[in-house]
Scaffold this motif. Structure first.
Motif, PDB file in Angstrom:
ATOM      1  N   CYS A 113       0.817  -1.239  -0.078  1.00 13.93           N
ATOM      2  CA  CYS A 113       0.057   0.087  -0.038  1.00 13.93           C
ATOM      3  C   CYS A 113       0.866   1.277  -0.098  1.00 13.93           C
ATOM      4  O   CYS A 113       0.303   2.267  -0.317  1.00 13.93           O
ATOM      5  N   ARG A 114       2.101   1.158   0.503  1.00 11.43           N
ATOM      6  CA  ARG A 114       3.145   2.198   0.538  1.00 11.43           C
ATOM      7  C   ARG A 114       2.756   3.307   1.606  1.00 11.43           C
ATOM      8  O   ARG A 114       3.404   4.173   1.644  1.00 11.43           O
ATOM      9  N   VAL A 115       1.514   3.323   2.292  1.00 11.29           N
ATOM     10  CA  VAL A 115       1.067   4.454   3.167  1.00 11.29           C
ATOM     11  C   VAL A 115       1.123   4.143   4.731  1.00 11.29           C
ATOM     12  O   VAL A 115       1.238   4.819   5.339  1.00 11.29           O
ATOM     13  N   CYS A 116       0.808   2.693   5.064  1.00 10.97           N
ATOM     14  CA  CYS A 116       0.648   2.161   6.222  1.00 10.97           C
ATOM     15  C   CYS A 116       2.049   2.443   6.931  1.00 10.97           C
ATOM     16  O   CYS A 116       3.174   2.596   6.438  1.00 10.97           O
ATOM     17  N   CYS A 162       5.001  -0.001   5.718  1.00  9.99           N
ATOM     18  CA  CYS A 162       5.147   0.352   4.644  1.00  9.99           C
ATOM     19  C   CYS A 162       6.132   1.567   4.750  1.00  9.99           C
ATOM     20  O   CYS A 162       7.374   1.576   4.330  1.00  9.99           O
ATOM     21  N   CYS A 177       2.816  -5.271   5.690  1.00  6.13           N
ATOM     22  CA  CYS A 177       1.733  -4.142   4.981  1.00  6.13           C
ATOM     23  C   CYS A 177       0.611  -4.472   5.793  1.00  6.13           C
ATOM     24  O   CYS A 177       0.059  -5.459   5.545  1.00  6.13           O
ATOM     25  N   GLU A 178      -0.148  -3.409   6.370  1.00  5.48           N
ATOM     26  CA  GLU A 178      -1.205  -3.594   7.236  1.00  5.48           C
ATOM     27  C   GLU A 178      -2.401  -3.960   6.432  1.00  5.48           C
ATOM     28  O   GLU A 178      -3.308  -4.735   6.775  1.00  5.48           O
TER      29      GLU A 178
HETATM   30 ZN    ZN Z   1       1.323  -0.865   3.599  1.00  8.05          ZN
END
Ligand code: ZN
Ligand code: NAP
Ligand code: ZN
Length: 354
Positions: free
Chosen positions: A94-97, A100, A108-109
């Motif tokens: 996801c790149r944002v949790c 990440c 990654c959540e």
């Molecule tokens: Zn993530």
């Protein structure tokens, strides 16, 4: 019209066979890679045979990929055509949790995107792995292969290497520690080499007496055949840390007893059915711990590749043509792997396929 070709399992009991499918055209931040080598991980077998109960069919396994960049997207800046690169177990997250953002994309959540078996971010679609001629990956999930590493021997570093490197680092394995490695397969042989290079005293546990001398050559200070009760007893209470790579359920107490006070056993082996529950007293009497660990993040994978180049560490491999994959799986089940099969992808379209 399918634009990609590889080998797939179509259901849990089918052998892998040739399969045509669709890959996306490279987007602005993508890199297209012509695959040259692909390692054969026991997770490929667990997935192809549906042993974890989550396989999306048809399934194209393979997450120890080495290849050559053939195309780069307009906004991709990290790689150029002809670079030798790697792809491991993940192709997106996801790149944002919080995980990440901490470089722990594997946790990654909302779930990372596996190189095979998906799910693709946003669509949930299946992904197809490295038993194929090419792959398209966002450049952030592509690894640089240091010049000093033999490409075929480096392929298994992308999973077996980082899966063992990550817990060894996390639990700060180093000089002055006695470290046990359980199982001398793909992961186990990397654990022996890496723990040795980190300065630990390494004790290898194997069920296979014929692997003893290989284990010593790879760097183990001692090798114990785990079926030998007297040999096991010599290690009781003497280990600080154990990395358990075994792919099948087994008696964890036999290893917990070998840990000293506050010792930890990390499980990375992921058997299809559970281990028998360990005895609670084996944990509480010496405040021992059991933990797990999943592959490694992207930055850590690059760190591991650079560490291997610096320390001259490479996997012990047996190269196979693509058509031998089903036989390789059978040998893997018998523990007859020395110590990682790597598919020569130039053989993908050989005539005498299945
Ligand atoms: Zn993530
Ligand atoms: P592998 O090459 O098949 O090695 C497993 C080794 O375990 C064997 O060579 C064998 O070594 C030992 N073993 C002992 N008893 C066994 C038995 N009854 N059946 C099978 N193996 C037995 O497998 P691998 O690729 O290293 O993977 C090991 C496990 O880790 C698999 O379950 C895989 O799915 C999992 N994995 C986990 C992660 C993660 O992120 N946690 C990543 C990759 C793989 P000896 O002959 O020396 O006893
Ligand atoms: Zn793997």
């Amino acid at each position: 019209m399918p634009n990609a070709f590889g080998y797939a399992a179509t259901d849990a009991s089918a052998p892998l066979k040739p399969f045509s499918f669709e890959r996306r055209e490279p987007g602005p931040r993508d890199v297209k890679i012509k695959i040259e080598w692909c390692g054969v991980c026991h997770s490929d077998l667990h997935t192809a045979r549906g042993e974890w109960g989550n396989t999306l069919y048809p399934s194209v396994p393979g997450h120890e990929i080495i290849g050559v960049v053939t195309e780069v997207g307009a906004h991709a800046t990290k790689y150029k055509v002809d670079d030798i690169v790697g792809v491991g177990c993940m192709v997106d997250s996801c790149r944002v949790c919080e995980s990440c953002r901490s470089g722990l994309e594997q946790y990654c959540e909302t779930g990372f995107t596996g190189t095979y078996n998906g799910p693709e971010q946003g669509t949930g679609a299946n992904t197809f792995g490295g038993y194929s001629e090419s792959i398209v990956v966002d450049e952030d999930f592509v690894l640089r292969i240091p010049a000093g590493l033999d490409p075929a021997g480096a392929a298994p570093l992308l999973c077996a290497g980082v899966t063992t490197y990550s817990p060894l680092r996390r639990w700060r394995v180093g000089p002055g520690q006695r470290v046990g490695v359980v199982g001398l397969g793909g992961l186990g042989h990397m654990a022996v080499k890496l723990a040795r290079a980190m300065g630990a005293e390494v004790v290898l546990f194997t069920t296979s007496p014929e692997k003893v001398s290989d284990g010593q050559e790879m760097g183990a200070h001692e090798v114990i055949v785990s079926k030998d009760a007297a040999a096991m007893a010599t290690q009781r209470g003497r280990l600080d840390f154990i990395l358990n790579t075994v792919a099948a359920p087994h008696n964890l107490d036999a290893y917990l007893e070998l840990l000293g006070r506050d010792g930890t056993m990390v499980l990375v082996g992921a058997p299809a059915s559970p281990h028998p529950s360990p005895t609670v007293f084996n944990l509480i009497m010496k405040r021992r711990q059991i933990a797990g660990s999943l592959i490694g993040g992207i930055a850590e994978t690059q760190e591991m590749l650079d560490f291997c180049a610096e320390h001259n560490i490479i996997c012990e491999i047996e190269k196979i043509p693509m058509r031998q994959i089903n036989e390789a799986y059978e040998r893997m089940l018998r523990g007859d792997v020395h110590y990682r099969f790597v598919i020569d992808m130039r053989s993908l379209r050989d005539e005498d396929t299945v």
